[in-house]
Design a protein around this motif. Structure first.
Motif, mmCIF file in Angstrom:
data_model
loop_
_atom_site.group_PDB
_atom_site.id
_atom_site.type_symbol
_atom_site.label_atom_id
_atom_site.label_comp_id
_atom_site.label_asym_id
_atom_site.label_seq_id
_atom_site.Cartn_x
_atom_site.Cartn_y
_atom_site.Cartn_z
ATOM 1 N N SER A 46 0.846 -1.190 0.000
ATOM 2 C CA SER A 46 0.000 0.000 0.000
ATOM 3 C C SER A 46 0.881 1.239 0.000
ATOM 4 N N SER A 47 0.343 2.338 -0.524
ATOM 5 C CA SER A 47 1.059 3.615 -0.427
ATOM 6 C C SER A 47 1.012 4.162 0.994
ATOM 7 N N ASN A 48 0.142 3.589 1.812
ATOM 8 C CA ASN A 48 0.086 3.912 3.238
ATOM 9 C C ASN A 48 1.068 2.996 3.969
ATOM 10 N N ALA A 49 2.100 3.575 4.559
ATOM 11 C CA ALA A 49 3.168 2.782 5.176
ATOM 12 C C ALA A 49 2.638 1.866 6.271
ATOM 13 N N ASP A 50 1.690 2.355 7.053
ATOM 14 C CA ASP A 50 1.152 1.540 8.138
ATOM 15 C C ASP A 50 0.392 0.332 7.597
ATOM 16 N N VAL A 51 -0.374 0.547 6.534
ATOM 17 C CA VAL A 51 -1.128 -0.554 5.932
ATOM 18 C C VAL A 51 -0.172 -1.589 5.342
ATOM 19 N N SER A 52 0.864 -1.108 4.668
ATOM 20 C CA SER A 52 1.841 -2.019 4.082
ATOM 21 C C SER A 52 2.535 -2.834 5.165
ATOM 22 N N SER A 68 7.360 0.899 2.219
ATOM 23 C CA SER A 68 6.292 1.903 2.247
ATOM 24 C C SER A 68 5.947 2.407 0.857
ATOM 25 N N ASN A 69 6.795 2.133 -0.142
ATOM 26 C CA ASN A 69 6.486 2.509 -1.525
ATOM 27 C C ASN A 69 7.241 1.591 -2.480
#
Length: 392
Positions: A46-52, A68-69
């Motif tokens: 995900s582009s959301n670091a926490d989700v990734s 995170s990306n």
């Protein structure tokens, strides 16, 4: 193409996209596990670091290989020792990200498996095709329905002339899940699929019409050369088409009808193809994928059934099944067959021969480009009031 190795090993996968709420990511992970030829070891989910990070933890991946990306992932993974590098990048993001991610993956020396459609424009698709050729890497597009063994059985029967010269093709892909304004209700899958900035110039045709087009070309062994299309947007406020139909002409004289819709209320996943020749016909439905109906002039209809022990199926088709007859196989197995074929190709690059003959089902970059040309031709034809438009 790649450095040689002496023994077959599990190929290492890095996934981009497929985090929380992205159903196709989990489908891929299940198919990867079912295939058994790969290990998922890295991801930018995900582009959301926490989700990734959370997704990586759930998958029990090493924290230093969860990113995170995708930019960091591709450059850092490319810098790892060759003995510990990723072999394959799997892209399961919305359409508008496919091109830039695939380009960077290829530039860093990775093979790629990408969700369809290939890109959002024909120009991007052709640019990507040139890069695949330049980098000499494997590129697979997930036209998963080609992975059903009985689809390959139909293709081989057509190719061997069992139905005579093909005259007519009818292919449809109908769903009902967008019959209401799901995007306004916040449905994540509906939101990006109906957004032209993330989906491209078409909604329904880009999402599922490309599957119908691809299936017709694969089974019949001819290319669609012209379309006469009519696209519609039935749900008020929707920005892209949610329904469409077309007449089409094929490269060796067959003619056909294609229908795709995501507003057929009550229909779940109605992909179906019927092929008619001078001497007979066949019919296959995705919702009953373990049956192929075969009809010959002057004879009763026959139903070919799936299974590794069905002797009337071609040997390489039998080899694509994992279970005996009477044990249904479905979408996960079909996607796993695509993964298996790609693994065989990569191993062959290492100089390792496959253990058994398989149907070579690996939708490639050329199929992806043709899909984008098809989308553009459908939209152009509809905008011109149903004119005949060639697929250049």
């Amino acid at each position: 193409m790649v450095d040689s190795v002496n023994t077959k090993r599990k190929l290492q996968i890095g996934m981009i996209g497929g985090g929380q709420g992205a159903f196709i990511g989990e489908i891929h992970r299940l198919a990867i596990a079912l295939c058994g030829d790969y290990a998922l070891v890295a991801g930018a989910f995900s582009s959301n670091a926490d989700v990734s990070r959370s997704c990586g933890e759930q998958l029990q991946l090493s924290a230093d290989r969860v990113y995170s990306n995708y930019q960091n992932m591709l450059t850092q993974e490319a810098a790892r020792p060759k003995s510990d590098r990723l072999d394959l990048i799997v892209i399961v993001t919305p359409n508008y990200l496919h091109y830039q991610i695939a380009c960077l993956a290829l530039e860093n020396g990775f093979h790629v498996m990408c969700e369809k459609p290939l890109t959002t424009t024909v120009e991007e698709a052709r640019s990507l095709q040139a890069l695949v050729t330049d980098k000499a890497k494997r590129f697979t597009l997930t036209h998963t329905y080609l992975g059903y063994p009985l689809v390959s059985q139909a293709r081989k029967m057509v190719a061997r002339g069992e139905f005579g010269r093909i005259r007519k093709v009818m292919v449809e892909y109908h769903q009902g899940w967008l019959s209401r304004n799901e995007e306004a209700a916040g449905n994540q899958q509906a939101c990006w699929r109906t957004d032209p900035t993330r989906s491209g110039i078409s909604g329904c045709i880009g999402d599922i019409g490309t599957h119908a087009h691809n299936l017709a070309e694969y089974v019949v062994g001819q290319q669609v050369v012209e379309v006469c299309a009519d696209l519609s947007t039935f749900v008020p406020g929707r920005k892209l088409d949610d329904d469409g139909a077309a007449l089409f002409r094929m490269s060796k004289g067959a003619k056909g009808v294609l229908s795709a819709s995501q507003v057929c209320a009550g229909i779940e996943n109605g992909l179906k193809i019927s092929v008619f020749g001078e001497e007979g016909s066949c019919e296959w439905r995705q919702e009953d994928p373990n049956s192929l109906v075969v009809r010959k002039l002057g004879r009763p209809a026959s139903i070919y059934r799936s299974g590794s022990d069905q002797e009337y199926l071609y040997p390489e088709v039998q080899a694509s099944f994992r279970t005996p007859s009477g044990h249904p196989e479905g979408f996960l197995e079909a996607l796993a067959n695509l993964y298996r074929t790609l693994a065989v190709q990569i191993w062959q690059d290492f100089g390792i021969s496959p253990e058994q003959q398989l149907v070579p089902v690996c939708p490639d970059i050329e199929m992806g480009v043709r899909g984008m040309v098809f989308i553009e031709a459908m939209v152009t034809s509809s905008n011109e009031g149903g004119s005949w438009v060639p697929l250049g």
